[in-house]
Design an enzyme around this catalytic site. Structure first.
Site: not given
Length: 523
Positions: A142, A289
């Site tokens: 991220e 995820e």
């Protein structure tokens, strides 16, 4: 005599002419059959569900024990948050497909210097393949939303790593991408109008071009848990948990009129539409995820065992139906669950430390299944006795010695080479011994205490082929049944699948050639 030879020569030439007239038609037939087979293989193999393996926990099992848990539950895909040499060594010769990661701290060096990227690939990838089945490199985690200042070097880092793979002749087997959170899409609903945050347009466009040019895929971290808790009641919790919605609560995109049965699907579709806004297509989305915490603080009332169990079981069923989101129904959603173990050392709210599905001894926090026939650690036989996670090691050893000695417990299953030997930890062995003693002696007054190191549970601690005394489970099947052809997807190109595909194609090819020869001879 000369006339006979001339006649035979004319006959041979005539047959050759007929053969070459037939051959183009047969070539088209070969190609058609091969293409049809490849298409059928891709459809039949289906999507996969893998696991993220975090290591920020105080009682992390050894790499060998972690792999034993993976094998016991037939987990075929894992994502590591680094490229730990011990884990990569332990995963060798297992066939498990591995996604390794460049940490956020490593991106700066790799994105600035090609030689650093080459050294990283040589040390963390090339040194382990082909024994360890590494199939992907996740560059950072991220990055755009957690370390936005590094955005300018993200794509250069991906390019340098790709060039290093090419130099090592590993670029066909291993794909490079970078996981991004849903936060890069500020307004994901309705999915049809979703778009990436324009702040990162330049970086995202370069990233998508890279993924397209290298036949890689977009890595998405999608958490309906956060989508729900941050929606301030706009969406019902059933929508986040894959539960059926009543007709009055159905979620419909007002522009496309597509119905969304889950927030998970809507998140994936929002990503596809955000990619399409750049006039780019053909990049699959893989969810790197997703999950649901099973324990939270006073202000985290939705982080419960019931919700986590519901979400992850429904997620597995959803992914296993091999369909894509409403706008891309033919592209299955390969997914990695976050996560294998609870990471109790992580900072932040209580929920941040309670996403794991497995305890370090291989038993599950709650029952989890694939479809309706496979079940792991269900409460099928009443009460079990296991060792406490925080028990004193000396007391545990004394309790284990008692259970296997004076207590007359049958401890053969935890001996070397036996089904319950792995994970080779004092807690795991004590749990098995405690339970065997308790199951045999509790009706005669035996207790589950062992100097305060034991506790009872309604969850069956059995795992894989290790069956605890008192378990009614007779099946050795784990969380994921062994697939006939192995999981196949954007990141799944296992050697067994490739070998099977090649062998089958060879048989088909030879069969058609024989048919070709037969037709040619008949002509």
């Amino acid at each position: 005599m000369i006339q006979v030879l001339l006649k035979e020569r004319r006959q041979i030439c005539s047959e050759s002419k007929l053969y070459f007239m037939v051959e183009p038609r047969m070539l088209k037939l070969w190609l058609g059959i091969i293409i049809l087979f490849i298409t059928c293989l891709s459809i039949a193999a289906g999507a996969f569900v893998g696991f993220n393996i975090g290591t920020d926990l105080s009682n992390l099992p050894s790499a060998t024990d972690v792999v034993a848990i993976l094998k016991a539950h037939q987990i075929t895909h894992v994502r590591l948050f680094d490229a730990d040499a011990h884990m990569l060594t332990a995963l060798a010769d297992t066939g498990i497909e591995v996604m390794v990661s460049v940490t956020n701290e490593e991106i700066l060096g790799i994105g600035q210097t090609p030689s650093v990227a080459a050294a990283w690939v040589n040390k963390n990838v090339a040194a382990f393949v082909p024994s360890t089945n590494i199939t992907a490199i996740a560059v950072g985690s991220e990055v755009l939303t957690t370390i936005p200042n590094a955005a300018r070097i993200l794509v250069p880092a991906m390019n340098y790593l790709q060039k290093a793979l090419v130099a090592s002749n590993l670029n066909d087997q291993i794909k490079v991408s970078t996981p991004q959170s849903m936060d890069v899409i500020p307004r994901p609903f309705p999915p049809s109008t979703a778009a990436f945050n324009s702040t990162w347009n330049s970086t995202i466009f370069q990233m998508l071009q890279f993924l397209k040019n290298t036949n890689s895929y977009y890595m998405l971290n999608a958490y309906p848990y956060y989508g729900y808790v941050n929606s301030n009641g706009i969406f019902p919790i059933d929508y986040a948990l894959f539960r059926p919605l009543s007709s009055v609560k159905e979620i419909v995109d007002p522009n496309t009129l597509l119905h969304y049965d889950s927030m998970f699907d809507a998140m994936v579709d929002a990503t596809y539409n955000s990619i399409a806004a750049f006039n780019i297509s053909g990049i699959p989305v893989v969810v790197t995820e997703t999950g649901w915490p099973w324990l939270g603080g006073a202000n985290e009332q939705d982080a419960t065992v019931e919700n986590a169990e519901t979400f992850n079981n429904n997620l597995i069923r959803r992914v296993s139906n091999d369909s894509g989101p409403p706008s891309q129904p033919d592209i299955p959603i390969n997914t990695y669950i976050y996560e294998l173990f609870n990471e109790d050392k992580r900072p932040g709210p209580i929920s941040e430390r309670n996403w794991g599905i497995f305890f370090p001894n291989g038993s599950t926090v709650y029952p989890i299944s694939l479809g309706s026939s496979v079940n792991v650690s269900t409460n099928s036989s009443g009460v079990f006795c296991i060792a406490k996670q925080d028990a004193d090691s000396k007391k545990l050893q004394n309790g284990l010695n008692y259970a296997c000695g004076q207590g007359q417990g049958n401890c053969s299953a935890i001996q070397t080479g036996q089904p319950c030997y792995f994970p080779d930890t004092l807690q795991n062995h004590a749990s098995y011994a405690y339970n065997d003693y308790y199951q045999k002696m509790h009706t005669f007054g035996g207790t589950c205490d062992f100097d305060g190191t034991a506790t009872t549970t309604s969850q069956d601690p059995s795992y894989g082929s290790c069956k605890f005394t008192g378990s009614s489970s007779t099946s050795g099947r784990g969380l994921f049944p062994p697939p006939a052809l192995g999981p196949v997807g954007p990141s799944s190109q296992g050697s067994s699948v490739r070998a099977f595909s090649f062998g089958f194609l060879l048989v088909v090819f030879l069969s058609v050639v024989m048919a070709d020869v037969s037709i040619s001879m008949s002509l």
